[in-house]
Design a protein around this motif. Structure first.
Motif, short mmCIF file in Angstrom:
data_model
loop_
_atom_site.label_atom_id
_atom_site.label_comp_id
_atom_site.label_asym_id
_atom_site.label_seq_id
_atom_site.Cartn_x
_atom_site.Cartn_y
_atom_site.Cartn_z
N VAL A 56 24.63 -74.99 -77.54
CA VAL A 56 25.01 -75.44 -76.23
C VAL A 56 23.92 -76.65 -75.92
CG1 VAL A 56 25.39 -75.25 -74.05
CG2 VAL A 56 26.30 -73.60 -75.77
N TYR A 57 24.57 -77.73 -75.92
CA TYR A 57 23.54 -78.94 -75.48
C TYR A 57 23.36 -78.91 -73.87
CZ TYR A 57 22.58 -80.13 -80.01
OH TYR A 57 22.01 -80.17 -81.34
N PHE A 58 22.25 -79.15 -73.19
CA PHE A 58 22.09 -79.27 -71.86
C PHE A 58 21.42 -80.63 -71.49
CE2 PHE A 58 23.28 -75.01 -70.50
CZ PHE A 58 23.05 -74.33 -71.55
N CYS A 59 21.96 -81.34 -70.42
CA CYS A 59 21.25 -82.33 -69.97
C CYS A 59 20.54 -82.10 -68.93
CB CYS A 59 22.29 -83.47 -69.48
SG CYS A 59 21.82 -84.60 -68.46
N ALA A 60 19.08 -82.45 -68.60
CA ALA A 60 18.44 -81.99 -67.45
C ALA A 60 17.70 -83.19 -66.78
CB ALA A 60 17.40 -81.05 -67.86
N ALA A 61 17.39 -83.04 -65.64
CA ALA A 61 16.67 -84.30 -64.79
C ALA A 61 15.06 -83.52 -64.54
CB ALA A 61 17.54 -84.61 -63.31
N GLY A 62 14.12 -84.46 -64.73
CA GLY A 62 12.88 -84.23 -64.47
C GLY A 62 12.45 -83.85 -63.17
N SER A 63 11.64 -83.11 -62.82
CA SER A 63 11.51 -82.79 -61.43
C SER A 63 10.31 -83.57 -60.87
CB SER A 63 10.68 -81.36 -61.32
OG SER A 63 11.53 -80.12 -61.93
N VAL A 64 9.58 -84.45 -61.60
CA VAL A 64 8.58 -85.48 -60.97
C VAL A 64 9.04 -86.80 -61.18
CG1 VAL A 64 6.08 -86.11 -61.12
CG2 VAL A 64 6.68 -83.71 -61.51
N MET A 65 9.06 -87.62 -60.22
CA MET A 65 9.54 -88.91 -60.07
C MET A 65 8.49 -89.80 -60.99
SD MET A 65 9.98 -91.26 -56.82
CE MET A 65 10.64 -90.27 -55.98
N TYR A 66 8.95 -90.35 -61.99
CA TYR A 66 8.19 -91.17 -62.78
C TYR A 66 7.41 -90.53 -63.87
CZ TYR A 66 9.22 -94.87 -59.12
OH TYR A 66 10.00 -95.56 -58.21
N GLY A 67 7.59 -88.96 -63.94
CA GLY A 67 6.96 -88.44 -65.03
C GLY A 67 7.53 -88.22 -66.12
N LEU A 68 6.91 -87.41 -66.93
CA LEU A 68 7.57 -87.15 -68.54
C LEU A 68 7.28 -85.62 -68.56
CD1 LEU A 68 5.70 -89.98 -70.58
CD2 LEU A 68 8.26 -89.95 -69.99
N GLY A 69 8.05 -85.11 -69.46
CA GLY A 69 7.93 -83.63 -70.05
C GLY A 69 8.76 -83.33 -71.09
N ASN A 70 8.61 -82.23 -71.49
CA ASN A 70 9.12 -81.77 -72.82
C ASN A 70 9.40 -80.30 -72.59
OD1 ASN A 70 6.79 -81.07 -73.62
ND2 ASN A 70 6.79 -81.91 -75.53
N ARG A 71 8.89 -79.70 -71.66
CA ARG A 71 9.06 -78.25 -71.36
C ARG A 71 10.22 -78.06 -70.33
NH1 ARG A 71 3.37 -77.67 -69.29
NH2 ARG A 71 3.95 -79.37 -67.93
N VAL A 72 10.92 -76.93 -70.53
CA VAL A 72 11.94 -76.40 -69.71
C VAL A 72 11.63 -76.56 -68.25
CG1 VAL A 72 13.40 -74.52 -68.87
CG2 VAL A 72 13.13 -74.97 -71.43
N ARG A 73 10.34 -76.15 -67.84
CA ARG A 73 9.78 -76.08 -66.62
C ARG A 73 9.39 -77.56 -65.94
NH1 ARG A 73 5.34 -73.82 -69.56
NH2 ARG A 73 3.48 -74.86 -69.32
#
Length: 125
Positions: A93-110
């Motif tokens: 199952v593939y999920f789309c997700a939006a980052g929590s921090v404006m202009y940030g980067l990330g590769n963790r669920v949190r």
């Protein structure tokens, strides 16, 4: 309130191609990083690909690099995941997700605070 809606999942043959899309609504989409995650049956959710707010930076898990491509169209509030030459082990199952921090980067669920409902991708051998 942000909402993400994925489309494009389904059954695909190994070696074929499939494109997932995710439309965002409810906030300033273009200022946040976006990501795709997946969850195989019985396993934890894992990072697949991420893209910066501008679209200039993209990053991938090792097993999909060179086969999958993430992109975004900020004018359409949409992020895509193009899957080329998928393998049976890409089924999830593939999920789309939006980052929590404006202009940030990330590769963790949190690092991502808003999630779509998920779309099933099944790759047949």
């Amino acid at each position: 309130q942000v909402q993400l809606v994925e489309n494009g999942g389904g059954l695909v043959s190994a070696g074929g191609s499939l494109t997932l899309s995710c439309v965002a609504s409810g906030r300033t989409f273009s200022r946040f990083p976006m990501g795709w995650f997946r969850q195989p049956p019985g396993k934890e959710r894992e990072f697949v690909a991420g893209i910066s707010w501008s679209g200039k930076n993209a990053y991938y898990r090792d097993s999909v690099r060179g086969r999958f491509a993430i992109s975004r169209d900020n004018a359409k509030n949409t992020v895509y995941l193009r899957m080329k030459s998928p393998k049976p082990e890409d089924s999830a199952v593939y999920f789309c997700a939006a980052g929590s921090v404006m202009y940030g980067l990330g590769n963790r669920v949190r690092d991502f605070g808003t999630w779509g409902q998920g779309t099933q991708v099944t790759v047949s051998s």
